[in-house]
Enzyme design. Sequence first.
Site, short mmCIF file in Angstrom:
data_model
loop_
_atom_site.label_atom_id
_atom_site.label_comp_id
_atom_site.label_asym_id
_atom_site.label_seq_id
_atom_site.Cartn_x
_atom_site.Cartn_y
_atom_site.Cartn_z
N SER A 1 0.86 -1.19 0.00
CA SER A 1 0.00 0.00 0.00
C SER A 1 0.89 1.23 0.00
CB SER A 1 -0.89 0.01 1.24
OG SER A 1 -1.43 1.31 1.42
N GLY A 2 0.56 2.18 -0.86
CA GLY A 2 1.39 3.38 -0.98
C GLY A 2 1.27 4.31 0.22
N SER A 3 0.03 4.69 0.56
CA SER A 3 -0.14 5.62 1.68
C SER A 3 0.42 5.01 2.97
CB SER A 3 -1.62 6.00 1.86
OG SER A 3 -2.40 4.86 2.12
N ASP B 1 -10.69 5.98 -0.50
CA ASP B 1 -9.35 6.31 -0.03
C ASP B 1 -9.27 7.83 0.00
OD1 ASP B 1 -6.57 6.64 0.32
OD2 ASP B 1 -6.09 4.96 -0.99
N GLY C 1 -1.53 5.06 -3.43
CA GLY C 1 -0.23 4.73 -4.04
C GLY C 1 -0.28 3.53 -4.96
N THR C 2 -0.89 2.44 -4.50
CA THR C 2 -0.94 1.25 -5.37
C THR C 2 -1.88 1.50 -6.55
OG1 THR C 2 -2.56 0.32 -3.83
CG2 THR C 2 -0.29 -0.48 -3.65
O1 LIG Z 1 -2.12 4.06 -1.04
C1 LIG Z 1 -2.58 2.92 -1.16
O2 LIG Z 1 -2.06 2.08 -1.88
C2 LIG Z 1 -3.78 2.59 -0.33
N1 LIG Z 1 -4.35 3.60 0.52
C3 LIG Z 1 -5.39 2.91 1.31
C4 LIG Z 1 -5.81 1.78 0.44
C5 LIG Z 1 -4.58 1.40 -0.37
O3 LIG Z 1 -3.90 0.40 0.35
#
Ligand SMILES: O=C(O)[C@H]1NCC[C@@H]1O
Length: 349
Positions: free
Chosen positions: A91-93, A255, A260-261
């Site tokens: 996961s990006g965040s 989100d 990020g993903t």
């Molecule tokens: O940034 C992300 O990849 C995500 N943010 C919350 C849900 C994902 O995992």
Amino acid sequence: MHFSRSVHIVGCHSEGEVGDVIVGGVLNVPGNTMFDKLRHFETEKDGLRQFLLNEPRGRASMNVNVVLPPCDPRADAGFLIMESEEYAPMSGSNTICTTTVLLETGMVAMKEPTTEVVLDTAAGLVTVTAECEAGKCKSVEFNNVPAFVLELDYPVHVPGLGKVSVDIAYGGMMYVLVDAPSLGMAVHNQYAAKLVEIGERIKRAVEAVYTPVHPEIPGIRGFSVIEFTEPPITEGQDQTMVASNAVVVSPGRFDRSPCGTGTCARLAVMHARGQIAEGQILKHRSIIGTEFISRIRGFAKVGSHPAVLPTVKGRAWITSFKQMVLDPQDPFPEGFRVGDQWHIEEKQA
Ligand SMILES: O=C(O)[C@H]1NCC[C@@H]1O
């Protein structure tokens, strides 16, 4: 007073999305890889995720990360990502939150002006560069695992909507991507409730006919999330490419970050469509207007799929230092969910 659980957490958010980080109170679990550890949590210790994410301690729009010793000796730390309905492989965040917490609390030594950190995740090794100044992570840029497209323009019949054309791609989680304007909507708060409801419906319709499997990590299968996109536009004197998106995280909420993903899956789709070149910047914008800055840093192959190597940069801020405890008399050791906030489906109601 004796507590049945006592978990030390540093509260954090990345560009609006909560990614709290467990820094104490949870022991390591067995596993040769972080994916094994993910499976161990899923099958043996899921009560922790429910305890922290469900009400009354958690809420629908949050994630919790658990820092663990890495399995790969090249990594500084390992971490697993707990979301409302699943353990996300990557996961990006949450990577940005976890890095910020590791560096700003001194769990990993911070070096100014930049600190390199290697994180072991269930999706593979992720290298991170944090810009640091006066003890603060000013930005966190991560080199994600390869992202690839499984399908472009895949037609699916969605009850109540008819034929919808979707893309299917992996960016660290498996994504269904849908152009919001093709449904007569925009990535805007005014459509949020409708997009979330339709998004879960489209995801279920795709799930009924298609099971995506990661060719190198077969345990990564099935869809996690659906991403509504808007076509990219250019902005500013340097004509930077900017695009809005909103990812519906199950069981049904957006989100808050630009995801990020989701950004990585989007880069793979845009490259497959000839819309972005290596090194070109894409500013990916969230439903609340925050941004991740992304680019393709190179190419790879995953199984037989051509893949892009995505790099994403964002920011995170620590919001709290908290200790979550469980009174043995508490009737809700694994919390509860109420349909007003949690998009509970008819069959579960
Ligand atoms: O940034 C992300 O990849 C995500 N943010 C919350 C849900 C994902 O995992």
